[in-house]
Design a protein around this motif. Structure first.
Motif, PDB file in Angstrom:
ATOM      1  N   ALA A  25      52.719  62.537  14.741  1.00 48.74           N
ATOM      2  CA  ALA A  25      53.946  61.682  14.622  1.00 48.74           C
ATOM      3  C   ALA A  25      54.411  61.359  15.958  1.00 48.74           C
ATOM      4  N   ALA A  26      53.802  61.745  17.075  1.00 48.69           N
ATOM      5  CA  ALA A  26      54.095  61.126  18.299  1.00 48.69           C
ATOM      6  C   ALA A  26      53.518  59.375  18.255  1.00 48.69           C
ATOM      7  N   VAL A  27      52.350  59.369  17.488  1.00 48.33           N
ATOM      8  CA  VAL A  27      51.672  57.943  17.686  1.00 48.33           C
ATOM      9  C   VAL A  27      51.872  57.022  16.365  1.00 48.33           C
ATOM     10  N   ILE A  28      52.500  57.586  15.540  1.00 45.04           N
ATOM     11  CA  ILE A  28      52.950  56.527  14.403  1.00 45.04           C
ATOM     12  C   ILE A  28      54.213  55.879  14.676  1.00 45.04           C
ATOM     13  N   PRO A  29      54.462  54.932  13.915  1.00 42.12           N
ATOM     14  CA  PRO A  29      55.932  54.173  13.896  1.00 42.12           C
ATOM     15  C   PRO A  29      56.870  55.083  13.584  1.00 42.12           C
ATOM     16  N   GLU A  31      59.451  54.565  12.061  1.00 35.93           N
ATOM     17  CA  GLU A  31      59.956  54.440  10.483  1.00 35.93           C
ATOM     18  C   GLU A  31      59.196  55.124   9.436  1.00 35.93           C
ATOM     19  N   TYR A  32      57.953  55.502   9.856  1.00 40.61           N
ATOM     20  CA  TYR A  32      57.157  56.145   8.823  1.00 40.61           C
ATOM     21  C   TYR A  32      57.385  57.722   8.927  1.00 40.61           C
ATOM     22  N   ILE A  33      58.251  58.102   9.725  1.00 44.53           N
ATOM     23  CA  ILE A  33      58.491  59.675   9.964  1.00 44.53           C
ATOM     24  C   ILE A  33      59.790  59.824   8.880  1.00 44.53           C
ATOM     25  N   ASP A  40      67.406  64.005  16.776  1.00 43.85           N
ATOM     26  CA  ASP A  40      66.136  63.903  17.367  1.00 43.85           C
ATOM     27  C   ASP A  40      65.730  64.878  18.437  1.00 43.85           C
ATOM     28  N   LYS A  41      66.966  65.272  19.355  1.00 48.29           N
ATOM     29  CA  LYS A  41      66.490  66.043  20.240  1.00 48.29           C
ATOM     30  C   LYS A  41      66.637  67.386  19.983  1.00 48.29           C
ATOM     31  N   ILE A  42      67.228  68.045  18.847  1.00 51.50           N
ATOM     32  CA  ILE A  42      67.331  69.346  18.154  1.00 51.50           C
ATOM     33  C   ILE A  42      65.977  69.373  17.694  1.00 51.50           C
ATOM     34  N   GLN A  43      65.278  68.349  16.917  1.00 45.36           N
ATOM     35  CA  GLN A  43      64.061  68.506  16.307  1.00 45.36           C
ATOM     36  C   GLN A  43      62.777  68.706  17.402  1.00 45.36           C
TER      37      GLN A  43
END
Length: 124
Positions: A25-29, A31-33, A40-43
């Motif tokens: 997930a850290a390297v894909i765009p 938009e695809y997550i 985002d910060k809580i995640q």
């Protein structure tokens, strides 16, 4: 020999699964997550809390050492995201990662101390 370091094999599988999913997930765009980016910060904090707890519960290694290693991973993931053109690493994400790691280590420390006190009380 490996049984000396592994307490729960399924916990290692869970930890590695979370690790690989986060790495992908850290390297894909973005938009695809398929996650809502408002949280985002809580995640970030939740993923690193869960990752730290699952690895620390399954390995016979001090949870503070595991937290330190995962902190290095968090810094590396944000640095890698800065290099990728369609991603951007941020200090806020790194702080959220650190909060999840430290919170997990503190919770594990509290539970470990409570467990030791209860085990000592029950053995008497």
């Amino acid at each position: 020999m490996i049984e000396r370091y592994i307490r729960h094999p399924w916990g290692v599988v869970l930890g590695l699964s979370i690790f690989f999913i986060f790495s992908i997930a850290a390297v894909i765009p973005v938009e695809y997550i398929p996650l809502d980016t408002r949280y985002d910060k809580i995640q970030h904090a939740s993923i690193f809390l869960l990752l730290t707890c699952s690895i620390a519960a399954s390995l016979r290694i001090n949870h503070w050492i595991i937290g330190f290693v995962l902190s290095i991973f968090a810094v590396a993931s944000e640095c890698i995201q800065n290099v990728i053109p369609y991603r951007s690493g941020s200090w806020e994400d790194l702080y959220a990662d650190f909060i999840g790691i430290v919170l997990a280590c503190l919770l594990l420390e509290i539970f470990t101390r409570i467990y030791r006190v209860l085990r000592k009380a029950w053995s008497c």
